[in-house]
Design a protein around this motif. Structure first.
Motif, PDB file in Angstrom:
ATOM      1  N   ASN A   5      18.759  11.786  78.920  1.00  0.00           N
ATOM      2  CA  ASN A   5      17.948  10.609  79.254  1.00  0.00           C
ATOM      3  C   ASN A   5      16.741  10.558  78.336  1.00  0.00           C
ATOM      4  OD1 ASN A   5      15.418  11.672  80.613  1.00  0.00           O
ATOM      5  ND2 ASN A   5      16.958  12.588  81.964  1.00  0.00           N
ATOM      6  N   ILE A  62      25.498  12.530  85.005  1.00  0.00           N
ATOM      7  CA  ILE A  62      24.102  12.119  85.129  1.00  0.00           C
ATOM      8  C   ILE A  62      23.374  13.123  86.010  1.00  0.00           C
ATOM      9  CG2 ILE A  62      22.537  10.367  86.026  1.00  0.00           C
ATOM     10  CD1 ILE A  62      24.562   8.260  85.256  1.00  0.00           C
ATOM     11  N   PHE A  70      18.407   5.392  84.107  1.00  0.00           N
ATOM     12  CA  PHE A  70      19.819   5.590  84.457  1.00  0.00           C
ATOM     13  C   PHE A  70      20.688   4.455  83.923  1.00  0.00           C
ATOM     14  CE2 PHE A  70      17.963   8.142  88.083  1.00  0.00           C
ATOM     15  CZ  PHE A  70      18.302   9.370  87.538  1.00  0.00           C
ATOM     16  N   ALA A 108      19.954   6.215  90.561  1.00  0.00           N
ATOM     17  CA  ALA A 108      21.121   6.496  89.719  1.00  0.00           C
ATOM     18  C   ALA A 108      22.354   5.761  90.231  1.00  0.00           C
ATOM     19  CB  ALA A 108      21.376   8.004  89.675  1.00  0.00           C
TER      20      ALA A 108
END
Length: 158
Positions: free
Chosen positions: A66, A102, A124, A151
């Motif tokens: 990220n 993630i 996200f 998310a």
């Protein structure tokens, strides 16, 4: 690989990417996701072994990919994630599905931290859009339900 693996009774996921990278002596350094670009054969080899051992789903090496965690690595989130998903797909050669992995952002959301829900969602969303070629999305290792909600919404809406 059939896309209906959830109907087969059991889904076998791969194991710990970071642990295997360390055991192989790969220098994960500050940005393990850079190995998707710098050592694609090594990362692909890990995915391939998991698929050969019977994993139905392998997680692309995107856990920390990220914009906050990779700031300063010299590559964009899109470059890191696209390379990771591509490496995994090539390595499993249809023997397993590839998940966009993630993980937590690495910064607390308000009110305990300074990150707003909207900013978390945008982080996200960027990951989800970059990982559009993955077969599915895995959201993991989040202690904050508000972060997990950001998310999940980003995944469902994008």
């Amino acid at each position: 690989m059939e896309n209906n693996i959830l109907n087969n009774g059991f889904v076998i996921l791969d194991g710990a990417m970071g642990t295997v990278m360390q055991k192989m002596g790969l220098n994960t350094g500050k940005y393990p996701e850079l190995l998707n670009i710098d050592s694609p054969e090594a990362i692909g080899g890990i995915h391939s072994k998991y698929a050969e051992c019977g994993s139905n789903v392998v997680y692309a090496n995107t856990f920390g990919a990220n914009r906050l965690k990779t700031a300063g690595c010299g590559k964009s989130v899109r470059e890191l994630i696209e390379a990771a998903v591509s490496n995994a797909k090539k390595a499993v050669a249809g023997k397993a599905l590839v998940a966009l992995d993630i993980g937590p952002i690495g910064k607390l959301l308000e009110p305990l931290g300074s990150l707003s829900f909207e900013e978390a969602y945008d982080i996200f969303k960027e990951m989800v859009e970059a990982g559009r070629d993955a077969d599915l999305i895995a959201i993991e290792t989040m202690a904050d339900l508000y972060e997990a909600k950001a998310a999940l919404l980003a995944a469902k809406e994008n």
